[in-house]
Design a protein around this motif. Structure first.
Motif, PDB file in Angstrom:
ATOM      1  N   ASP A   6       0.833  -1.212   0.000  1.00 55.06           N
ATOM      2  CA  ASP A   6       0.000   0.000   0.000  1.00 55.06           C
ATOM      3  C   ASP A   6       0.865   1.259   0.000  1.00 55.06           C
ATOM      4  OD1 ASP A   6      -2.271  -1.542   0.017  1.00 55.06           O
ATOM      5  OD2 ASP A   6      -2.567  -1.415   2.193  1.00 55.06           O
ATOM      6  N   LYS A   7       1.950   1.225   0.758  1.00 58.44           N
ATOM      7  CA  LYS A   7       2.860   2.379   0.809  1.00 58.44           C
ATOM      8  C   LYS A   7       3.505   2.613  -0.549  1.00 58.44           C
ATOM      9  CE  LYS A   7       6.831   4.169   3.394  1.00 58.44           C
ATOM     10  NZ  LYS A   7       7.817   3.893   4.467  1.00 58.44           N
TER      11      LYS A   7
ATOM     12  N   MET B 178       2.225   1.736  -3.490  1.00 61.01           N
ATOM     13  CA  MET B 178       1.215   2.177  -4.443  1.00 61.01           C
ATOM     14  C   MET B 178       0.861   3.648  -4.259  1.00 61.01           C
ATOM     15  SD  MET B 178       0.820  -0.316  -6.426  1.00 61.01           S
ATOM     16  CE  MET B 178      -0.537   0.336  -7.368  1.00 61.01           C
ATOM     17  N   GLU B 179       1.021   4.180  -3.044  1.00 62.53           N
ATOM     18  CA  GLU B 179       0.721   5.580  -2.796  1.00 62.53           C
ATOM     19  C   GLU B 179       1.589   6.501  -3.634  1.00 62.53           C
ATOM     20  OE1 GLU B 179      -1.483   7.337  -1.149  1.00 62.53           O
ATOM     21  OE2 GLU B 179      -2.597   5.508  -0.634  1.00 62.53           O
ATOM     22  N   ARG B 180       2.774   6.019  -4.003  1.00 64.29           N
ATOM     23  CA  ARG B 180       3.697   6.827  -4.799  1.00 64.29           C
ATOM     24  C   ARG B 180       3.152   7.065  -6.201  1.00 64.29           C
ATOM     25  NH1 ARG B 180       9.108   3.481  -4.463  1.00 64.29           N
ATOM     26  NH2 ARG B 180       9.638   4.978  -6.117  1.00 64.29           N
ATOM     27  N   TYR B 181       2.218   6.243  -6.655  1.00 65.40           N
ATOM     28  CA  TYR B 181       1.716   6.345  -8.018  1.00 65.40           C
ATOM     29  C   TYR B 181       0.305   6.966  -8.079  1.00 65.40           C
ATOM     30  CZ  TYR B 181       5.594   3.150  -8.744  1.00 65.40           C
ATOM     31  OH  TYR B 181       6.842   2.568  -8.753  1.00 65.40           O
ATOM     32  N   ARG B 182      -0.206   7.422  -6.960  1.00 69.28           N
ATOM     33  CA  ARG B 182      -1.549   8.009  -6.965  1.00 69.28           C
ATOM     34  C   ARG B 182      -1.483   9.494  -7.323  1.00 69.28           C
ATOM     35  NH1 ARG B 182      -4.836   4.178  -4.949  1.00 69.28           N
ATOM     36  NH2 ARG B 182      -3.982   2.662  -3.479  1.00 69.28           N
TER      37      ARG B 182
END
Length: 351
Positions: free
Chosen positions: A344-345, A347-351
């Motif tokens: 999850d951490k 994936m946050e970089r790609y939001r």
């Protein structure tokens, strides 16, 4: 034809290297290539280089694609890991293997057809990524396994088995590598073991992508129009009982001993190639001068050989991709699969 194993016979007085291995320990299966094929001379040079460098055969990854050249990996270091990929895809398969296990020494063997036609994009990106491997390109200008069609490295004016002349400009793998930023670029001749073995040793010791273009004569398709020994002449003057090709036994072509910078080598078909070695004052660390040297040789109808360019300061693929020092197979499960929170951490970089 299937390769057969060599008899495991060693002379009791055979020399050993630092690992206690003889040169026979670096050999593979019996070659099924045509007698006198330059590729077998390249195999002998790889065997010699591996033995002299004290390479551990079980720590070597042998990679290849499709073609006569790609059979070479069966003929050395039988204890090594190996992967025979589909046509032209050896560079990407090696990139993946190296990313997963940087602890192996990777030797990729390919041909001018496998590398410069269907595999050209694969080769280009392996150079761009600076994959840590030795890339041996066995260059004979033809597709040997499919009856001698021109490859992308065939010179203008060279004739095919049927007597047709090539009219398209060749791709020079050395100039290509220099243009794309390769950090180790060399060329040699299969019959010049004195030059080829040290180049292979240097390429194996180099951090990054080391390409060695090896001019390697083809005994079956170095054929010329007008010869009474050619396939065309024989078929015009024979009464055919069965349709079969005959490949005569030939000796391997070796480099003549001379003190000259330019050496002329007569090929199986009677044609002559002129090979120019780098001079004692040649600077292999200047990419621009290396390119100019190769082009100047081409203008004189010569083939530049030797270590043409090297950059020891280059970063390899592992530096760019920050791959782990430990091979993936040895990493614990927790490191390979850190859990949902870590995902999850990320994936946050790609939001």
């Amino acid at each position: 034809m299937t390769s057969i194993a060599k008899p495991p016979v060693k002379h009791p007085s055979s020399r050993t290297n630092g690992l206690g291995l003889t040169i026979r320990d670096y050999e593979g299966a019996m070659s099924t290539l045509c007698a006198g094929c330059g590729h077998d001379s390249v195999t002998a040079a790889i065997v010699q280089a591996g033995w002299e460098l004290d390479l551990e055969p079980h720590r070597v990854g042998k990679m290849s694609g499709i073609g006569c050249s790609s059979k070479t990996t069966a003929y050395f270091m039988k204890q090594s890991h190996g992967f025979n990929s589909v046509h032209g895809r050896m560079p990407s398969v090696t990139s993946g293997a190296s990313a997963a296990n940087r602890g192996l020494t990777y030797i990729g063997v390919s041909g001018d057809g496998d590398s410069l036609s269907i595999g050209l994009g694969q080769l280009s990106h392996a150079i761009r990524r600076n994959v840590n491997m030795l890339y041996v390109l066995e260059n004979n200008g033809v597709y040997g396994l499919t009856k001698g069609q021109f490859s992308a490295s065939a010179d203008i004016g060279s004739t095919s088995k049927k007597g047709e002349a090539n009219e398209q400009s060749p791709i020079d793998p050395v100039l290509l590598a220099l243009t794309l930023g390769a950090t180790f670029v060399a060329r040699s001749f299969s019959g010049d073991k004195k030059q080829l073995v040290p180049i292979l040793k240097a390429g194996l010791s180099h951090k990054g992508f080391a390409i060695v273009d090896v001019i390697s004569p083809c005994v079956s398709f170095n054929d010329h129009e007008g010869s009474t020994k050619s396939y065309a002449f024989t078929r015009e003057h024979e009464v055919e009982a069965v349709h079969a090709d005959f490949v005569p036994l030939r000796r391997e072509i070796t480099m003549p001993e001379s003190g000259e910078d330019v050496k002329s080598v007569t090929m199986h078909d009677g044609s002559v190639v002129r090979l120019r070695s780098t001079s004692a004052d040649y600077d292999p660390t200047n990419r621009d001068s290396a390119y100019a040297h190769v082009r100047a040789c081409q203008a004189r109808r010569e083939i530049a050989t030797g270590l043409l360019f090297v950059d020891e300061r280059g970063r390899d693929m592992h530096d760019f991709m920050k791959t782990p020092e430990t091979p993936l197979v040895d990493l614990p499960y927790e490191a390979l699969c850190p859990g949902k929170g870590a995902l999850d951490k990320l994936m946050e970089r790609y939001r």
